[in-house]
Scaffold this active site. Sequence first.
Site, PDB file in Angstrom:
ATOM      1  CD  GLU A  19      -1.863  -2.348   1.448  1.00 36.39           C
ATOM      2  OE1 GLU A  19      -0.733  -2.503   1.963  1.00 36.39           O
ATOM      3  OE2 GLU A  19      -2.595  -3.098   1.259  1.00 36.39           O
ATOM      4  CG  HIS A  27     -10.644  -6.200   7.507  1.00 32.07           C
ATOM      5  ND1 HIS A  27      -9.337  -6.699   8.100  1.00 32.07           N
ATOM      6  CD2 HIS A  27     -10.027  -6.768   6.010  1.00 32.07           C
ATOM      7  CE1 HIS A  27      -8.476  -7.262   7.410  1.00 32.07           C
ATOM      8  NE2 HIS A  27      -8.857  -7.243   6.246  1.00 32.07           N
TER       9      HIS A  27
HETATM   10  C1  LIG Z   1      -2.264  -4.349   4.479  1.00 29.19           C
HETATM   11  C2  LIG Z   1      -3.214  -5.273   3.722  1.00 29.19           C
HETATM   12  N1  LIG Z   1      -3.564  -5.234   2.247  1.00 29.19           N
HETATM   13  C3  LIG Z   1      -4.297  -6.020   1.813  1.00 29.19           C
HETATM   14  C4  LIG Z   1      -5.219  -7.038   2.532  1.00 29.19           C
HETATM   15  C5  LIG Z   1      -6.217  -7.714   1.773  1.00 29.19           C
HETATM   16  N2  LIG Z   1      -5.683  -9.160   1.778  1.00 29.19           N
HETATM   17  C6  LIG Z   1      -5.843 -10.099   2.686  1.00 29.19           C
HETATM   18  S1  LIG Z   1      -5.190 -11.412   2.353  1.00 29.19           S
HETATM   19  C7  LIG Z   1      -4.436 -10.985   0.952  1.00 29.19           C
HETATM   20  C8  LIG Z   1      -3.485 -11.812   0.004  1.00 29.19           C
HETATM   21  C9  LIG Z   1      -2.495 -12.315   0.929  1.00 29.19           C
HETATM   22  O1  LIG Z   1      -1.710 -13.084   0.196  1.00 29.19           O
HETATM   23  P1  LIG Z   1      -0.482 -14.112   0.710  1.00 29.19           P
HETATM   24  O2  LIG Z   1       0.278 -13.014   1.487  1.00 29.19           O
HETATM   25  O3  LIG Z   1       0.030 -14.845  -0.390  1.00 29.19           O
HETATM   26  O4  LIG Z   1      -1.286 -15.133   1.841  1.00 29.19           O
HETATM   27  P2  LIG Z   1      -2.186 -16.052   1.421  1.00 29.19           P
HETATM   28  O5  LIG Z   1      -3.577 -15.618   1.408  1.00 29.19           O
HETATM   29  O6  LIG Z   1      -2.026 -16.862   0.171  1.00 29.19           O
HETATM   30  O7  LIG Z   1      -1.891 -17.063   2.387  1.00 29.19           O
HETATM   31  C10 LIG Z   1      -4.795  -9.430   0.946  1.00 29.19           C
HETATM   32  C11 LIG Z   1      -4.535  -8.663  -0.362  1.00 29.19           C
HETATM   33  C12 LIG Z   1      -4.844  -7.001   3.994  1.00 29.19           C
HETATM   34  N3  LIG Z   1      -5.580  -7.794   4.796  1.00 29.19           N
HETATM   35  N4  LIG Z   1      -4.107  -6.121   4.671  1.00 29.19           N
END
Ligand SMILES: Cc1ncc(C[n+]2csc(CCOP(=O)(O)OP(=O)(O)O)c2C)c(N)n1
Lengths: 322, 337
Positions: B73, B142
């Site tokens: 972000e 959230h």
């Molecule tokens: C700071 C922030 N940005 C965006 C999100 C929304 N979000 C939640 S999980 C996720 C993807 C995470 O991907 P990864 O780190 O690969 O973990 P996975 O879900 O694959 O275990 C996103 C974009 C968030 N929760 N926090």
Amino acid sequence: MHLKREKALWVYERMVLIRKFEDKVHDLFSAGKIPGFVHLYAGEEAVAVGVCAHFRTDDFLTSTHRGHGHCIAKGVEVRGMMAELFGKATGSCKGKGGSMHIADVEKGMLGANGIVGGGAPLACGAALTARVKKTDQVTACFFGDGGASQGTFHEALNLASIWKLPVIFVCENNLYAEASPVKYTLNVENVADRAAGYGVPGVIADGMSFFDVYEKAGEAVRRARAGEGPTLIEAKTYRFYGHFEGDPVNYRPKDEEQAYRKRDPITDFKQKVLAKKLLKADDLEKIEKETQAEVDAALEFAESSPFPKLEEILTDVYVNYP
Amino acid sequence: MAERELTYREAINEALRQEMRRDDTIILMGEDIAGGSGQPKELQDAWGGVLGVTKGLYTEFGADRVLDTPISESGYIGAAIGAAATGLRPVAELMFVGFMGVCLDQLFNQAAKLRYMFGGKARVPVTIRTMIGAGLRAAAQHSTVDYSVLTHFPGLKCVAPSSAYDAKGLLIAAIRDDDPVIFCEHKALYGEKSPVPEESYVVPLGTADIKREGRDVTLVAFAKMVHTALAAADELSKSGIQAEVVDPRSLSPLDEGTILESVKKTHRLVVVDEDTPRCGMATDIVSLVSQKAFDYLDAPPQMVTPPHTPVPFSPVLEDSYLPTPEQVADAVRGTLD
Ligand SMILES: Cc1ncc(C[n+]2csc(CCOP(=O)(O)OP(=O)(O)O)c2C)c(N)n1
Ligand SMILES: [Mg+2]
């Protein structure tokens, strides 16, 4: 890496417990019984269990939004977890946190995290506590391939490297961050390659194989306990369900999903321990029954538990109120 | 002919689409605003944002103008601000407003201050779309609204529509505005329908709207709380109390005139806000009215807000966290005693 019988029983029990818990939560969510945002760990069991198999209760871990598996691997009670998902007063966080903030500080589980990247600096802090207090506790920082793009991860890795903090950074590379494939979000082949930029070991593990994660985490934990500093482990893995419950999963190819389903880490472990005659079919069956009973009991406990009292809304904001 | 209705979600999508067709310096950035980027064609534009608001824009405008970003972000919100300062008109999505914690420096030290620090020699026409609000069991990180914090910073503008009509007009105004605007979308409102003209139109920043007229009390409410206030007004009308509901729509700049005129007519004020009570929009409106319309007040101004706590997960706690129409009606009756 050799595994004693007792440990092998524990490993199978934890992996199967995670799977059964997640499958149950999946069904409950579909039935409308669990509200909110729920991210399931099924498929990635070998990673959390492979790391935590080296851990003591007083070691720490920081987790992600996908935290149920880390909890179970660290010994958090599934009753309290299930009750937490239902928002009940008997939940691990009194119903105040839910799936995305599930935690059990007494078990060293420093919280799932709704902020991607939020856990990495906290992991450095836990490791710093251990170092200042001169204990040999270590901290695992779990994060995703998506989390590897967050500034906090890079800052934390740098801090841990210059202060030689006892942290094991464990990237769970499941190929996707939500609907974004890792080949789009990273310009390097492996997250582990980034370790070089911080002068720490970067190790790749097969996240679908308990034994591979166990071996690589073993060396990282040894280094950390000995004061030799952090390690970055990248476990190549896959999530069997969608990003969150309700995800249409329309961004990844079906044949890829099937291929990973065939590499189920629990089946893999089972085959290997039977082949090595480390455990017997009876042992495994017994564990399968017991873990199912444990999950069923957890559900019953959650459903029969009361919701928090309304005045609970005002508690736990501060330690001391004026 | 019946007026065409759109949902709040569709109205936002249409505003983006129409503006992007009109002005090719507009680009979109955000996490999974397309989804499936880098995948074979049939797997692209998979999500269109976590709640489907930007669906189809990637397919129409392509990867050069609709950019999925990594989870960074600070990086991409900052890049949107930098691009705005150098000739583009980016609309960046910050998925949930709580994530401003990750990129706050770029918002309040960079976007908000560049123009002033440079003696007026920069303009930063960036729009940050972000989701706000509780009610979806999304727990503490959230579910916040946090717009009071953003309103606090000089140099940022901040709007929070309560209807599909306002959403479209305010978003177009935000995009065309030459200053940084935070556009807050309440996630519990995405399904709300209202008549929305097909042609593009502007709801000017800093113009309030009277959502319901009344003579007995002024209810000032924001975003989803406008609906709570309207429900309370319905209830009160059964006992002959006519509440006027003022929706400022724009938090910064704020249409003080409409609020003050209403209070001068009704002599009573109740502010309904989803932000926590300290240093928030509610205290801000009460302070405004106390300073500028004190002599017109027949009763102390009241605020109906959540308690000074994070948002709880448990459904029973979250329901009691959010202001209800009953609480609003009680507060109104209190001013009439
Ligand atoms: C700071 C922030 N940005 C965006 C999100 C929304 N979000 C939640 S999980 C996720 C993807 C995470 O991907 P990864 O780190 O690969 O973990 P996975 O879900 O694959 O275990 C996103 C974009 C968030 N929760 N926090
Ligand atoms: Mg991932």
